[in-house]
Scaffold this motif. Sequence first.
Motif, PDB file in Angstrom:
ATOM      1  N   TYR A  54       5.789 -13.982   2.814  1.00  0.00           N
ATOM      2  CA  TYR A  54       5.075 -12.760   2.459  1.00  0.00           C
ATOM      3  C   TYR A  54       4.870 -11.832   3.667  1.00  0.00           C
ATOM      4  CZ  TYR A  54       3.988 -15.009  -1.979  1.00  0.00           C
ATOM      5  OH  TYR A  54       4.077 -15.618  -3.208  1.00  0.00           O
ATOM      6  N   PRO A  55       5.914 -11.540   4.436  1.00  0.00           N
ATOM      7  CA  PRO A  55       5.730 -10.632   5.578  1.00  0.00           C
ATOM      8  C   PRO A  55       5.309  -9.227   5.154  1.00  0.00           C
ATOM      9  CG  PRO A  55       8.066 -11.027   5.187  1.00  0.00           C
ATOM     10  CD  PRO A  55       7.315 -12.010   4.344  1.00  0.00           C
ATOM     11  N   GLY A  56       5.653  -8.859   3.914  1.00  0.00           N
ATOM     12  CA  GLY A  56       5.261  -7.535   3.430  1.00  0.00           C
ATOM     13  C   GLY A  56       3.756  -7.349   3.410  1.00  0.00           C
ATOM     14  N   CYS A  57       3.018  -8.426   3.170  1.00  0.00           N
ATOM     15  CA  CYS A  57       1.560  -8.340   3.152  1.00  0.00           C
ATOM     16  C   CYS A  57       1.003  -8.037   4.541  1.00  0.00           C
ATOM     17  CB  CYS A  57       0.964  -9.644   2.633  1.00  0.00           C
ATOM     18  SG  CYS A  57       1.366 -10.015   0.910  1.00  0.00           S
ATOM     19  N   THR A  58       1.699  -8.498   5.572  1.00  0.00           N
ATOM     20  CA  THR A  58       1.202  -8.304   6.938  1.00  0.00           C
ATOM     21  C   THR A  58       1.456  -6.895   7.446  1.00  0.00           C
ATOM     22  OG1 THR A  58       3.253  -9.017   8.057  1.00  0.00           O
ATOM     23  CG2 THR A  58       1.692 -10.739   7.411  1.00  0.00           C
ATOM     24  N   THR A  59       2.287  -6.130   6.755  1.00  0.00           N
ATOM     25  CA  THR A  59       2.562  -4.760   7.194  1.00  0.00           C
ATOM     26  C   THR A  59       1.707  -3.732   6.455  1.00  0.00           C
ATOM     27  OG1 THR A  59       4.361  -4.383   5.600  1.00  0.00           O
ATOM     28  CG2 THR A  59       4.941  -5.409   7.697  1.00  0.00           C
ATOM     29  N   TYR A  60       1.141  -4.116   5.318  1.00  0.00           N
ATOM     30  CA  TYR A  60       0.390  -3.158   4.500  1.00  0.00           C
ATOM     31  C   TYR A  60      -0.945  -2.795   5.148  1.00  0.00           C
ATOM     32  CZ  TYR A  60      -2.007  -1.046   0.551  1.00  0.00           C
ATOM     33  OH  TYR A  60      -2.698  -0.178  -0.259  1.00  0.00           O
ATOM     34  N   ASP A  61      -1.344  -1.547   4.988  1.00  0.00           N
ATOM     35  CA  ASP A  61      -2.648  -1.084   5.480  1.00  0.00           C
ATOM     36  C   ASP A  61      -3.207  -0.078   4.492  1.00  0.00           C
ATOM     37  OD1 ASP A  61      -4.844  -0.652   7.183  1.00  0.00           O
ATOM     38  OD2 ASP A  61      -3.841   1.036   8.141  1.00  0.00           O
ATOM     39  N   CYS A  62      -4.441  -0.269   4.071  1.00  0.00           N
ATOM     40  CA  CYS A  62      -5.041   0.631   3.075  1.00  0.00           C
ATOM     41  C   CYS A  62      -5.864   1.738   3.711  1.00  0.00           C
ATOM     42  CB  CYS A  62      -5.907  -0.162   2.095  1.00  0.00           C
ATOM     43  SG  CYS A  62      -7.485  -0.733   2.795  1.00  0.00           S
ATOM     44  N   PHE A  63      -5.936   1.788   5.033  1.00  0.00           N
ATOM     45  CA  PHE A  63      -6.710   2.802   5.759  1.00  0.00           C
ATOM     46  C   PHE A  63      -8.200   2.762   5.384  1.00  0.00           C
ATOM     47  CE2 PHE A  63      -2.391   4.471   5.586  1.00  0.00           C
ATOM     48  CZ  PHE A  63      -2.165   4.848   6.901  1.00  0.00           C
ATOM     49  N   GLY A  64      -8.665   1.601   4.977  1.00  0.00           N
ATOM     50  CA  GLY A  64     -10.082   1.462   4.636  1.00  0.00           C
ATOM     51  C   GLY A  64     -10.427   1.850   3.214  1.00  0.00           C
ATOM     52  N   ALA A  65      -9.423   2.160   2.409  1.00  0.00           N
ATOM     53  CA  ALA A  65      -9.692   2.563   1.028  1.00  0.00           C
ATOM     54  C   ALA A  65     -10.233   1.407   0.195  1.00  0.00           C
ATOM     55  CB  ALA A  65      -8.420   3.113   0.386  1.00  0.00           C
ATOM     56  N   GLY A  66      -9.809   0.185   0.509  1.00  0.00           N
ATOM     57  CA  GLY A  66     -10.239  -0.963  -0.280  1.00  0.00           C
ATOM     58  C   GLY A  66     -11.740  -1.147  -0.298  1.00  0.00           C
ATOM     59  N   GLN A  67     -12.345  -1.129   0.899  1.00  0.00           N
ATOM     60  CA  GLN A  67     -13.796  -1.316   0.923  1.00  0.00           C
ATOM     61  C   GLN A  67     -14.542  -0.082   0.416  1.00  0.00           C
ATOM     62  OE1 GLN A  67     -11.941  -1.423   3.829  1.00  0.00           O
ATOM     63  NE2 GLN A  67     -12.979  -0.338   5.497  1.00  0.00           N
ATOM     64  N   ARG A  68     -13.940   1.111   0.559  1.00  0.00           N
ATOM     65  CA  ARG A  68     -14.597   2.311   0.029  1.00  0.00           C
ATOM     66  C   ARG A  68     -14.690   2.231  -1.487  1.00  0.00           C
ATOM     67  NH1 ARG A  68     -15.394   7.758   1.748  1.00  0.00           N
ATOM     68  NH2 ARG A  68     -15.487   6.814   3.820  1.00  0.00           N
ATOM     69  N   VAL A  69     -13.608   1.826  -2.131  1.00  0.00           N
ATOM     70  CA  VAL A  69     -13.610   1.708  -3.591  1.00  0.00           C
ATOM     71  C   VAL A  69     -14.539   0.580  -4.033  1.00  0.00           C
ATOM     72  CG1 VAL A  69     -12.197   1.123  -5.598  1.00  0.00           C
ATOM     73  CG2 VAL A  69     -11.313   2.695  -3.869  1.00  0.00           C
ATOM     74  N   SER A  70     -14.448  -0.557  -3.340  1.00  0.00           N
ATOM     75  CA  SER A  70     -15.218  -1.739  -3.745  1.00  0.00           C
ATOM     76  C   SER A  70     -16.716  -1.546  -3.574  1.00  0.00           C
ATOM     77  CB  SER A  70     -14.755  -2.961  -2.937  1.00  0.00           C
ATOM     78  OG  SER A  70     -13.395  -3.236  -3.149  1.00  0.00           O
ATOM     79  N   GLN A  71     -17.119  -1.040  -2.416  1.00  0.00           N
ATOM     80  CA  GLN A  71     -18.543  -0.999  -2.086  1.00  0.00           C
ATOM     81  C   GLN A  71     -19.214   0.338  -2.382  1.00  0.00           C
ATOM     82  OE1 GLN A  71     -19.921  -3.821  -1.473  1.00  0.00           O
ATOM     83  NE2 GLN A  71     -17.947  -4.868  -1.346  1.00  0.00           N
ATOM     84  N   HIS A  72     -18.441   1.417  -2.390  1.00  0.00           N
ATOM     85  CA  HIS A  72     -19.069   2.724  -2.672  1.00  0.00           C
ATOM     86  C   HIS A  72     -18.758   3.189  -4.097  1.00  0.00           C
ATOM     87  CE1 HIS A  72     -20.742   6.713  -1.941  1.00  0.00           C
ATOM     88  NE2 HIS A  72     -19.714   7.149  -2.672  1.00  0.00           N
ATOM     89  N   THR A  73     -17.485   3.367  -4.411  1.00  0.00           N
ATOM     90  CA  THR A  73     -17.134   3.914  -5.723  1.00  0.00           C
ATOM     91  C   THR A  73     -17.671   3.054  -6.863  1.00  0.00           C
ATOM     92  OG1 THR A  73     -15.069   4.696  -4.708  1.00  0.00           O
ATOM     93  CG2 THR A  73     -15.252   4.846  -7.102  1.00  0.00           C
TER      94      THR A  73
END
Length: 261
Positions: A54-73
């Motif tokens: 799964y090297p593709g997982c190690t290259t992905y970056d969400c720019f912090g969108a994941g925690q913004r959606v999870s904890q704020h939205t």
Amino acid sequence: MRADCRNCFGLCCVALPFTASADFAVDKAAGTPCHNLQRDFGCGIHSRLRESGYPGCTTYDCFGAGQRVSQHTYAGRDWRQEPDTARQMFEVFARQRQLHELLWYLADALDRPAAGAVHPELRAARDRIDSLTLAPAERLADVDPAEHRAQVNPLLLRTSELVRAQVPGRKRRRRGADLAGARLRGAGLRGADLRGAYLIAADLRAADLRTADLLGADFRNADLAGADLTDSLFLTQAQVNAARGDADTRLPEALARPGHW
């Protein structure tokens, strides 16, 4: 603009699809949890993703969108607890990720004194998009990131022109060029326009990429050993993660040296 997986509901591991390839060991449909996703939203093979296919997982970056959606939205309400929100949450995450990427580029541009002439417009764009990332889910689900990208792109182009104009000498213009596998070892690419260039598996060892515009350049499997990317324009963590480098590779201060280097 940095991913904080501990405060995310594993959104990239669920919302995004992937296909069995050199980057992923199996097929996975969008909206389907990866079989490695644990109950606490952690990854069961996080420490050995590359070795497990799964090297593709190690290259992905969400720019912090994941925690913004999870904890704020969604205020900490996850898609397992409230499955009726799952589809919307995944759509919002995809849009939020693109908005956060624009914020990354705008922050980079605002850090460039040479681009002072466009700083007022850059700040206005940043504030507008930042405010949008805080909007309710219903509004975010209808956002068209391409519309905002079209508004921001001329400002980033102007920033690039102003910053690279400070570099003495003639600058190479290879925007969108197919440089896959190119032999560019030791190349003088300072201040070059490499926006959108295909640099897949290119040999960039010891290349000078200072102040080069690298927005959207494809660095998959590119060899950056000993290369100097100090102050390169619009470089992202995902681009760096996709490349190969070593202890002598020089990166902008905002980016981390990947563990697999």
